[in-house]
Design an enzyme around this catalytic site. Structure first.
Site, mmCIF file in Angstrom:
data_model
loop_
_atom_site.group_PDB
_atom_site.id
_atom_site.type_symbol
_atom_site.label_atom_id
_atom_site.label_comp_id
_atom_site.label_asym_id
_atom_site.label_seq_id
_atom_site.Cartn_x
_atom_site.Cartn_y
_atom_site.Cartn_z
ATOM 1 N N ARG A 1 -101.466 24.767 10.654
ATOM 2 C CA ARG A 1 -101.384 23.393 11.140
ATOM 3 C C ARG A 1 -102.514 22.560 10.542
ATOM 4 O O ARG A 1 -103.638 23.035 10.435
ATOM 5 C CB ARG A 1 -101.476 23.349 12.669
ATOM 6 N N ASN B 1 -101.222 14.029 13.743
ATOM 7 C CA ASN B 1 -100.873 14.773 14.948
ATOM 8 C C ASN B 1 -102.028 15.675 15.350
ATOM 9 O O ASN B 1 -102.473 16.511 14.554
ATOM 10 C CB ASN B 1 -99.630 15.640 14.707
ATOM 11 N N GLU B 2 -102.534 15.469 16.577
ATOM 12 C CA GLU B 2 -103.601 16.321 17.119
ATOM 13 C C GLU B 2 -104.699 16.565 16.087
ATOM 14 O O GLU B 2 -105.044 17.714 15.759
ATOM 15 C CB GLU B 2 -103.017 17.646 17.615
ATOM 16 N N GLU C 1 -97.610 14.633 25.114
ATOM 17 C CA GLU C 1 -96.975 15.946 25.089
ATOM 18 C C GLU C 1 -97.384 16.759 26.307
ATOM 19 O O GLU C 1 -98.546 16.748 26.705
ATOM 20 C CB GLU C 1 -97.401 16.774 23.853
ATOM 21 N N TRP D 1 -98.140 29.654 22.113
ATOM 22 C CA TRP D 1 -99.358 30.058 21.434
ATOM 23 C C TRP D 1 -100.321 30.840 22.309
ATOM 24 O O TRP D 1 -101.426 31.171 21.890
ATOM 25 C CB TRP D 1 -100.072 28.815 20.887
ATOM 26 N N GLU E 1 -92.904 28.105 16.121
ATOM 27 C CA GLU E 1 -92.791 27.813 17.550
ATOM 28 C C GLU E 1 -91.346 27.895 18.040
ATOM 29 O O GLU E 1 -90.929 27.129 18.904
ATOM 30 C CB GLU E 1 -93.399 26.445 17.844
ATOM 31 N N PHE F 1 -89.990 29.856 20.028
ATOM 32 C CA PHE F 1 -89.838 30.188 21.445
ATOM 33 C C PHE F 1 -90.585 29.212 22.355
ATOM 34 O O PHE F 1 -90.742 29.474 23.543
ATOM 35 C CB PHE F 1 -90.293 31.619 21.713
ATOM 36 N N HIS F 2 -91.035 28.105 21.788
ATOM 37 C CA HIS F 2 -91.667 27.069 22.607
ATOM 38 C C HIS F 2 -90.583 26.364 23.425
ATOM 39 O O HIS F 2 -89.503 26.068 22.932
ATOM 40 C CB HIS F 2 -92.386 26.052 21.710
#
Length: 681
Positions: free
Chosen positions: A125, A163-164, A322, A330, A370, A372-373
């Site tokens: 990321r 983003n972040e 979010e 995570w 991600e 399975f997020h």
């Protein structure tokens, strides 16, 4: 040097328009993962759920610019058009969080380098160095192209820079960053002599002959000079802010739409100094995820929300950009949310000032890291509890639309937090290297939260006017000016509570002479001869029956009175909690890492002595917060316990047309009641 790492004027614009009509509801949308027929289904289901805004484009750079300087807008035009036709606003992200593969292949030097000199591999990321002029050039090009094409599009109601920021590239130790760091040091200190004096570089013979000889604190962070370490932390925050400002300037040049970026504010220290960043965003926005093994997840959520409110001006609304409908991806063991928890979590943020509740993400991904997020539209589809709760939340937010723009009631308690103290506490050879900054911030917020006493979590330089109590939890790094402000607050009639390891070092991370607790020693009326960290198997009994672990001190009274003492151990008879009358105010000192019960007893005494207002009289499982609207106060009652609770209150439900409360309100276990209160007769 000035304490604040940046000395630039704030760039936030006074823009009256919130991006949506009423409260904002939606989430990150990644249509590039799906075929156009799915886009149409998504838009239909968004309308069913009550979604009125989505974040678009966060990870789309490689598809919008598949080759350098060549753009493919057709698919983006189509999806923005579909959303606009459906009445769904767009929070349009610059896609610079995800540099495309062609850029990383052609310019691997933009990838970050870790503290041990290893260059990061592609695939993570925010895989770019904030100091890289090559990355900056490419990032501003795609930002310019995006702004020129969509700056006036009626669907675009908010700009979202990257983003972040810092969430993966918070620090870079490459040679480019090192050169930029030296430039930053020249601007902050002027001369190498000033740096040597500030950092005490004579220790271990590390005196610098020239600023060009200074390198970032590479390798083991515990060996770095504390002044060097803290300076590099400030520099790193500044570099990321410079990048945000560069993109924001492009967007503002081409568009009148508000600009934001999503913070990652929680209860611990952060990779950047958000108190410095907040003045540069038009809408203060946050991403918040609870931690699976946190025993009081709901209080961490409240802390983060109170901290976001403290970053705004004049109790302005902020935006939850979010959170999750269920399990994140995570953590070690990712936890699904319990029935009703989606509504509780979302409305807890709204109660504390967010004018919306957004999620990552809209549709659950089937591929990628991600996969399975959790999402608003889960893998199980619309025949699922999560989907039904998502639709119910959309309905609730529409019913609450009248609170948009309304401030949260004024708090009388302020808790001061400081990123620099968090950074400094975690670095170097401290007396107890396992201490965590969040421990005391969470503890002292919690004892008031469980008594329904509202707390504003503020930056250390915030205005203290209007508060009755100010809490300083492990405020390690303190300037003379900040210490003087706290002193003046107490002498004017305020009350301060400071915990251990507050006021110990100055803004260059040098220990203050004269004994602990340093900058606050005279105000608190105590001195500490020695810190006495407790070993892993040690504990000390207190006179109130509590038992201390991890931290105690040999504290002497210098005008203060003992409130709680150590009952055994090497510090037996010495004060663990003290109170010092100063002018018209009082200054409390907590020299021990108090257990919850002991801290609660201190808080109860402060609530009684100062007459601190409780939102309601209820058990510890009830969260209660008011927002003040022109039509009257709106009270949120959230029951986090597994038992029904009855609260003394009157009013009309805003979530249930048929419900009114005449003197009492039943709040079922795990449920939320929101009511417009009636005036007492």
């Amino acid at each position: 040097m000035a304490r604040r790492a940046t000395d630039r004027p704030h760039t936030r614009r006074d823009l009256p328009a919130w991006p949506t009509d009423g409260l904002s509801y939606g989430g990150d949308y990644n249509p590039e993962q799906w075929s156009p027929d799915v886009w149409r289904e998504d838009v239909r289901l968004m309308q069913e759920a009550g979604v009125n805004i989505v974040t678009l484009g966060v990870f789309s750079w490689g598809l919008l610019e598949p080759r350098e300087g060549e753009y493919d807008w057709a698919w983006f035009d189509e999806i923005i058009g579909l959303l606009h036709d459906a009445g769904i606003a767009v929070d349009l992200a610059t896609p610079t969080a995800a540099p495309p593969s062609w850029l990383l292949h052609a310019h691997p030097e933009v990838l970050p380098v870790d503290a041990h000199g290893e260059r990061e591999a592609p695939g993570g990321r925010l895989g770019w160095c904030a100091s890289s002029p090559v990355f900056r050039e490419h990032a501003l090009r795609i930002t310019t192209a995006l702004a020129e094409r969509y700056g006036d599009h009626p669907a675009v109601r908010l700009w979202h820079v990257s983003n972040e920021l810092g969430g993966g590239n918070g620090r870079c130790w490459c040679d480019v960053s090192a050169a930029r760091f030296r430039e930053w040091l020249r601007a902050q200190y002027g001369t190498v002599e000033a740096i040597n004096a500030a950092w005490g570089t004579a220790f271990w013979g590390h005196t610098f002959a020239d600023i060009e000889h200074i390198e970032p604190p590479r390798g083991d962070k515990h060996k770095a000079n504390p002044g060097l370490f803290l300076a590099f932390e400030r520099f790193s925050s500044d570099e990321l802010l410079e990048h945000y400002l560069a993109e924001a300037e492009v967007l503002r040049r081409h568009s009148a739409v508000p600009v934001t970026t999503n913070f990652m504010v929680g209860s611990g220290g952060h990779v950047v100094d958000y108190s410095d960043w907040a003045g540069h965003v038009d809408v203060v926005a946050n991403d918040h995820y609870t931690i699976v093994d946190d025993p009081v997840r709901e209080q961490d959520l409240a802390f983060a929300a109170d901290r976001m409110r403290g970053l705004t001006r004049a109790r302005e609304p902020w935006l939850l950009m979010e959170h999750s409908t269920g399990a994140p991806s995570w953590q070690q063991r990712n936890r699904a949310k319990a029935p009703g928890e989606i509504l509780r979590n979302a409305l807890a943020h709204v109660a504390r000032g967010s004018d919306g509740a957004m999620f990552f993400q809209w549709r659950a991904s089937t591929a990628g890291t991600e996969q399975f997020h959790s999402a608003m539209l889960p893998h199980a589809g619309t025949e699922s509890r999560v989907w039904r709760e998502v639709v119910a939340l959309g309905s609730a937010l529409r019913r609450l639309r009248g609170i948009a723009g309304a401030p949260v009631e004024p708090a009388k308690v302020a808790l001061l937090v400081d990123e620099e103290s968090a950074w400094a506490l975690q670095q170097g050879l401290k007396p107890h290297r396992a201490l965590r900054y969040a421990r005391e911030t969470r503890l002292w917020h919690r004892v008031f939260w469980q008594r329904q006493v509202l707390v504003d979590v503020l930056p250390v330089d915030a205005d203290l006017d209007g508060y009755d109590l100010v809490v300083l939890p492990t405020l390690l790094v303190v300037s003379d000016a900040q210490a003087a402000r706290v002193d003046a607050f107490v002498r004017a009639g305020g009350t301060v509570l400071a915990t251990y390891l507050s006021g110990i070092v100055d803004e260059t991370s040098r220990v203050r002479g004269g004994g602990y607790p340093g900058a606050f020693r005279n105000l608190l009326g105590v001195t500490t001869e020695e810190f006495r960290p407790l070993q892993a198997d040690e504990s000390v009994l207190l006179s109130d029956g509590g038992r201390v672990t991890d931290w105690s001190e040999d504290t002497n009274l210098r005008g203060a009175e003992a409130v709680v003492t150590y009952a055994d151990g090497d510090s037996a008879g010495r004060a663990a909690v003290t109170r010092n009358a100063v002018g018209d105010g009082a200054a409390w000192y907590v020299s021990a890492q108090l257990p919850l019960d002991s801290a609660t007893r201190v808080a109860d005494r402060l609530i009684d002595e100062l007459g601190l207002p409780r939102a309601v009289e209820a058990g510890t499982g009830i969260e209660a917060v008011r927002r003040n609207t022109p039509d009257g106060d709106v009270l949120f009652l959230i029951n986090h316990s597994d038992a029904d609770e009855t609260v003394a209150v009157s009013g009309r439900s805003l979530l249930d047309d048929d419900a009114t409360f005449d003197g009492t309100a039943l709040v079922p276990a795990g449920r939320v009641v929101v009511l417009r209160e009636s005036a007492a007769e």
